[in-house]
Write a protein that holds these residues in place. Sequence first.
Motif, PDB file in Angstrom:
ATOM      1  N   TYR A  57     -29.288  23.459  22.092  1.00 48.88           N
ATOM      2  CA  TYR A  57     -28.383  23.849  21.008  1.00 48.88           C
ATOM      3  C   TYR A  57     -29.192  24.381  19.833  1.00 48.88           C
ATOM      4  N   SER A  58     -28.544  25.167  19.000  1.00 49.43           N
ATOM      5  CA  SER A  58     -29.139  25.643  17.756  1.00 49.43           C
ATOM      6  C   SER A  58     -28.148  25.411  16.621  1.00 49.43           C
ATOM      7  N   LYS A  59     -28.654  25.433  15.407  1.00 44.41           N
ATOM      8  CA  LYS A  59     -27.807  25.186  14.247  1.00 44.41           C
ATOM      9  C   LYS A  59     -27.030  26.448  13.883  1.00 44.41           C
ATOM     10  N   ALA A  60     -25.733  26.284  13.705  1.00 41.96           N
ATOM     11  CA  ALA A  60     -24.880  27.389  13.265  1.00 41.96           C
ATOM     12  C   ALA A  60     -24.953  27.507  11.744  1.00 41.96           C
ATOM     13  N   ASP A  61     -24.318  28.533  11.190  1.00 36.50           N
ATOM     14  CA  ASP A  61     -24.379  28.776   9.749  1.00 36.50           C
ATOM     15  C   ASP A  61     -23.782  27.630   8.942  1.00 36.50           C
ATOM     16  N   ASP A  62     -22.846  26.901   9.531  1.00 39.73           N
ATOM     17  CA  ASP A  62     -22.229  25.792   8.788  1.00 39.73           C
ATOM     18  C   ASP A  62     -22.914  24.461   9.059  1.00 39.73           C
ATOM     19  N   GLY A  63     -24.035  24.480   9.780  1.00 35.65           N
ATOM     20  CA  GLY A  63     -24.791  23.261  10.044  1.00 35.65           C
ATOM     21  C   GLY A  63     -24.494  22.611  11.376  1.00 35.65           C
ATOM     22  N   THR A  64     -23.366  22.934  11.993  1.00 37.15           N
ATOM     23  CA  THR A  64     -23.030  22.331  13.276  1.00 37.15           C
ATOM     24  C   THR A  64     -23.946  22.863  14.370  1.00 37.15           C
TER      25      THR A  64
END
Length: 479
Positions: free
Chosen positions: A237-244
């Motif tokens: 997984y990687s971090k999305a723009d909103d932190g999720t």
Amino acid sequence: MKKTFKIIFGLLLILIISIYIGGLFFFTNRYMPRTYINGRDFGLVKKSELKKTYEDLSRNFELEIIAKDKNLNDKIAAKDFGYVDSIGSESIDQTAFYWPVASLVPKHYKVDRDLKFDAEALDEKINKLKPVMGQKDHSQDAKVIYQDGEFKIQDEIHGNFIKMDEFKNSILGHFGDLKEKLDLAEENLYQEPEITKDSEYIKNQLASYKDVYKKKIIFDFDDRKEEVTGQGIIAIYSKADDGTLALDEEKLKHFVERLAAKYDTYRTSRIFNSTGLGLMKVDGGIYGWLTDRKATREKIKEALAKEEPVTIKPAYRQDAVSRKVDDVGKTYIEVDLARQKLWYYKDGALQLETNVVTGNPTKGNGTPTGTDRIWSRERDRYLTGETYRSKVSYWAPINWSGVGLHDASWRSNFGGNIYKSGGSHGCINIPVPVMKNLFPQTFTGMPVIVYNSATQRVNDAGGQVVVGQQPQAQANQGQ
């Protein structure tokens, strides 16, 4: 009484007139109180000394730098970098007739300025200031950590590194406005963390980590299973723009590639337990398991969408007879080029042994070694090449280059050294009666191990999986 009043009134009038006249003469040469030029107070300054006084204010100015750590407080003076703030006007007109009233009212004037300083000396001085020399702690964002069996937020760290470009501009601004103190913290001149413990970004990330960490995928490889949990799942997984956390397609690709590299057996090396001579190292060949990367990624995505642990089998572009570590199993055909022999095993028991003739190595037609597979089974067909066209009754190709097992009615002798001078174009020639007996026992996907005991023999498996077995029953001898 009236006379006394008149005397007093007259004296006051004379006093007022005298004060007015005195002020009139005084303010003819001086600026009235509350006179501000470019923000600086020039009240009572001689008009003839305006330019000199204006420049002296900047030449003698000293700025105090206030740091977080008071031990790092420092000062910078105009003389340190030749700072001079001058104006083009020698004087500013100001009428003195209304001085009694005008003195009570602030008077602001804006005139053109000419700033001069040694830029190189300024940079050198800034780099030697204590707050700059004392920089040692970088600010760090708040982050999610795994500690004591749970995910938690680690607070941000506020360091003491300075925004140097903004710091320099702020120094010049304070000199221009004659502001005597520059508080680095109050003016936000420290490099601050972008993410704090109270930000929605880090809170979203914490919740996402907790959710993803609970997922589990079990990959089933028959006699082996590989569990991927916790950090192993988070790694794709990687971090999305909103932190999720969001599934990263590239990371998923790399994950499946690593899984395939670990468990695929297509074109890999095997330590084979040959008949009568022990271990052989057999490289390559078209037999084995080959992962379908794209389909396997889709299976993983479906598994990750579920809350409960999921057991899946990877998707394959090509399979083998067994998914165990020994994927060759106990039913296979073995060929030794050096001994010019073929053996057929069924369920671990030797069913057939025969002499053969393989490719002629002196003409560049040597039979390639490898762990291959029968990928087709045909009857009564012609095998053709640039210089030949031969009819065979039984045909079982075992690799992608046209090599296969077939009967050879044109030969009366098999085995020995025939292959060195009169060998085939690469195929494995088998006596007609033997091939007639062997063909019905073959099947599509059947392993065919071809090796050369003269060059591929090994003394120790070196921890590798050994495939193949010694004969457990007397075989029929071919011609």
